[in-house]
Motif scaffolding. Structure first.
Motif, PDB file in Angstrom:
ATOM      1  N   ILE A  92       0.853  -1.193   0.000  1.00  0.00           N
ATOM      2  CA  ILE A  92       0.000   0.000   0.000  1.00  0.00           C
ATOM      3  C   ILE A  92       0.889   1.243   0.000  1.00  0.00           C
ATOM      4  N   PRO A  93       0.729   2.091  -1.026  1.00  0.00           N
ATOM      5  CA  PRO A  93       1.579   3.288  -1.125  1.00  0.00           C
ATOM      6  C   PRO A  93       1.450   4.210   0.093  1.00  0.00           C
ATOM      7  N   PHE A  94       2.542   4.803   0.470  1.00  0.00           N
ATOM      8  CA  PHE A  94       2.661   5.820   1.526  1.00  0.00           C
ATOM      9  C   PHE A  94       2.550   5.278   2.947  1.00  0.00           C
ATOM     10  N   VAL A  95       1.709   4.276   3.194  1.00  0.00           N
ATOM     11  CA  VAL A  95       1.531   3.782   4.567  1.00  0.00           C
ATOM     12  C   VAL A  95       2.046   2.359   4.755  1.00  0.00           C
ATOM     13  N   GLY A  96       2.424   1.690   3.672  1.00  0.00           N
ATOM     14  CA  GLY A  96       2.872   0.307   3.752  1.00  0.00           C
ATOM     15  C   GLY A  96       3.978   0.101   4.762  1.00  0.00           C
ATOM     16  N   GLY A  97       3.796  -0.862   5.654  1.00  0.00           N
ATOM     17  CA  GLY A  97       4.780  -1.179   6.681  1.00  0.00           C
ATOM     18  C   GLY A  97       4.616  -0.389   7.968  1.00  0.00           C
ATOM     19  N   LYS A  98       3.796   0.653   7.934  1.00  0.00           N
ATOM     20  CA  LYS A  98       3.580   1.461   9.139  1.00  0.00           C
ATOM     21  C   LYS A  98       2.501   0.839  10.012  1.00  0.00           C
ATOM     22  N   SER A  99       2.522   1.202  11.276  1.00  0.00           N
ATOM     23  CA  SER A  99       1.538   0.700  12.230  1.00  0.00           C
ATOM     24  C   SER A  99       0.162   1.308  11.945  1.00  0.00           C
ATOM     25  N   VAL A 100      -0.866   0.482  12.047  1.00  0.00           N
ATOM     26  CA  VAL A 100      -2.248   0.938  11.897  1.00  0.00           C
ATOM     27  C   VAL A 100      -2.679   1.532  13.239  1.00  0.00           C
ATOM     28  N   SER A 101      -3.308   2.682  13.213  1.00  0.00           N
ATOM     29  CA  SER A 101      -3.775   3.327  14.439  1.00  0.00           C
ATOM     30  C   SER A 101      -4.928   2.528  15.045  1.00  0.00           C
ATOM     31  N   ALA A 102      -4.672   1.919  16.205  1.00  0.00           N
ATOM     32  CA  ALA A 102      -5.705   1.124  16.871  1.00  0.00           C
ATOM     33  C   ALA A 102      -6.902   1.994  17.223  1.00  0.00           C
ATOM     34  N   ARG A 103      -6.647   3.195  17.663  1.00  0.00           N
ATOM     35  CA  ARG A 103      -7.750   4.101  18.041  1.00  0.00           C
ATOM     36  C   ARG A 103      -8.660   4.365  16.848  1.00  0.00           C
ATOM     37  N   LYS A 104      -8.064   4.655  15.688  1.00  0.00           N
ATOM     38  CA  LYS A 104      -8.861   4.928  14.485  1.00  0.00           C
ATOM     39  C   LYS A 104      -9.634   3.688  14.041  1.00  0.00           C
ATOM     40  N   VAL A 105      -8.992   2.540  14.136  1.00  0.00           N
ATOM     41  CA  VAL A 105      -9.668   1.303  13.764  1.00  0.00           C
ATOM     42  C   VAL A 105     -10.882   1.075  14.662  1.00  0.00           C
ATOM     43  N   VAL A 106     -10.711   1.268  15.947  1.00  0.00           N
ATOM     44  CA  VAL A 106     -11.815   1.048  16.887  1.00  0.00           C
ATOM     45  C   VAL A 106     -12.947   2.050  16.633  1.00  0.00           C
ATOM     46  N   VAL A 107     -12.601   3.303  16.370  1.00  0.00           N
ATOM     47  CA  VAL A 107     -13.641   4.305  16.091  1.00  0.00           C
ATOM     48  C   VAL A 107     -14.401   3.954  14.813  1.00  0.00           C
ATOM     49  N   VAL A 108     -13.669   3.665  13.740  1.00  0.00           N
ATOM     50  CA  VAL A 108     -14.314   3.334  12.464  1.00  0.00           C
ATOM     51  C   VAL A 108     -15.122   2.045  12.592  1.00  0.00           C
ATOM     52  N   SER A 109     -14.561   1.050  13.246  1.00  0.00           N
ATOM     53  CA  SER A 109     -15.263  -0.214  13.418  1.00  0.00           C
ATOM     54  C   SER A 109     -16.507  -0.041  14.287  1.00  0.00           C
ATOM     55  N   SER A 110     -16.427   0.806  15.302  1.00  0.00           N
ATOM     56  CA  SER A 110     -17.595   1.068  16.154  1.00  0.00           C
ATOM     57  C   SER A 110     -18.698   1.772  15.369  1.00  0.00           C
ATOM     58  N   LEU A 111     -18.301   2.690  14.503  1.00  0.00           N
ATOM     59  CA  LEU A 111     -19.289   3.323  13.619  1.00  0.00           C
ATOM     60  C   LEU A 111     -19.898   2.275  12.675  1.00  0.00           C
ATOM     61  N   GLY A 112     -19.069   1.328  12.257  1.00  0.00           N
ATOM     62  CA  GLY A 112     -19.557   0.222  11.433  1.00  0.00           C
ATOM     63  C   GLY A 112     -20.555  -0.641  12.180  1.00  0.00           C
ATOM     64  N   VAL A 113     -20.304  -0.869  13.469  1.00  0.00           N
ATOM     65  CA  VAL A 113     -21.246  -1.626  14.299  1.00  0.00           C
ATOM     66  C   VAL A 113     -22.599  -0.924  14.293  1.00  0.00           C
ATOM     67  N   LEU A 114     -22.576   0.363  14.534  1.00  0.00           N
ATOM     68  CA  LEU A 114     -23.814   1.143  14.566  1.00  0.00           C
ATOM     69  C   LEU A 114     -24.518   1.110  13.209  1.00  0.00           C
TER      70      LEU A 114
END
Length: 171
Positions: A92-114
């Motif tokens: 993935i360009p620009f972000v490949g190999g970098k850590s995924v923000s757990a906070r952002k994942v949880v927020v987006v996933s929680s919005l997905g739950v809703l």
């Protein structure tokens, strides 16, 4: 992509794996039904219903988009238990190999739950209360292909909670 990208990260319990994989699968029945409608298979619906959906025809584009988009979004639940949910894949360009923000994942996933809980509940409610013309068994088929969607939100909530607990205070 190597098979390691599809293995769960260490410490993911069986129930979380089961939940994430189930989320990725609950859209398949409705997706197959939509794709069938898109190519003109009426599944017991009257011609007037097919005409109202403009399928086959321009309405088919919407049905195909909805089937593919729903499955793609559901597939993202696997990222909550697999390495690509913690570190961006290298390709993935620009972000490949970098850590995924757990906070952002949880927020987006929680919005997905809703969103998925509301979507599924409204869609199933509408389906059960729709007065569609066609064979009596068509109503049962529609109910059967859409009922699994009711589990999407709750299962995603469980996997999101586990991801949050497992990733802890990681940013």
């Amino acid at each position: 992509m190597n098979s390691a990208a599809f293995r769960s990260v260490p410490g993911v319990p069986r129930w979380a794996k089961w939940s994430a994989h189930t989320v990725a699968l609950v859209n398949i029945p409705s997706g197959v039904w939509r794709l069938g409608l898109a190519v003109g298979i009426p599944f017991g619906l009257a011609r007037s219903e097919m005409d109202a959906m403009k399928t086959p025809g321009w309405g088919s584009l919407y049905l195909v988009f909805l089937a593919v988009f729903s499955e793609a979004v559901a597939f993202l639940a696997l990222g909550l238990i697999q390495p690509w949910g913690e570190t961006w894949p290298r390709w993935i360009p620009f972000v490949g190999g970098k850590s995924v923000s757990a906070r952002k994942v949880v927020v987006v996933s929680s919005l997905g739950v809703l969103a998925t809980t509301i979507y599924a509940a409204l869609f199933v409610y509408t389906t059960f209360n729709a007065d569609m013309a066609g064979e009596p068994w068509a109503d049962w088929l529609i109910a059967a292909v859409y009922l699994p969607l009711l589990s999407w939100g709750p299962l995603l909530a469980v996997v999101t909670w586990h991801y949050h607990r497992r990733r802890g205070q990681v940013s």
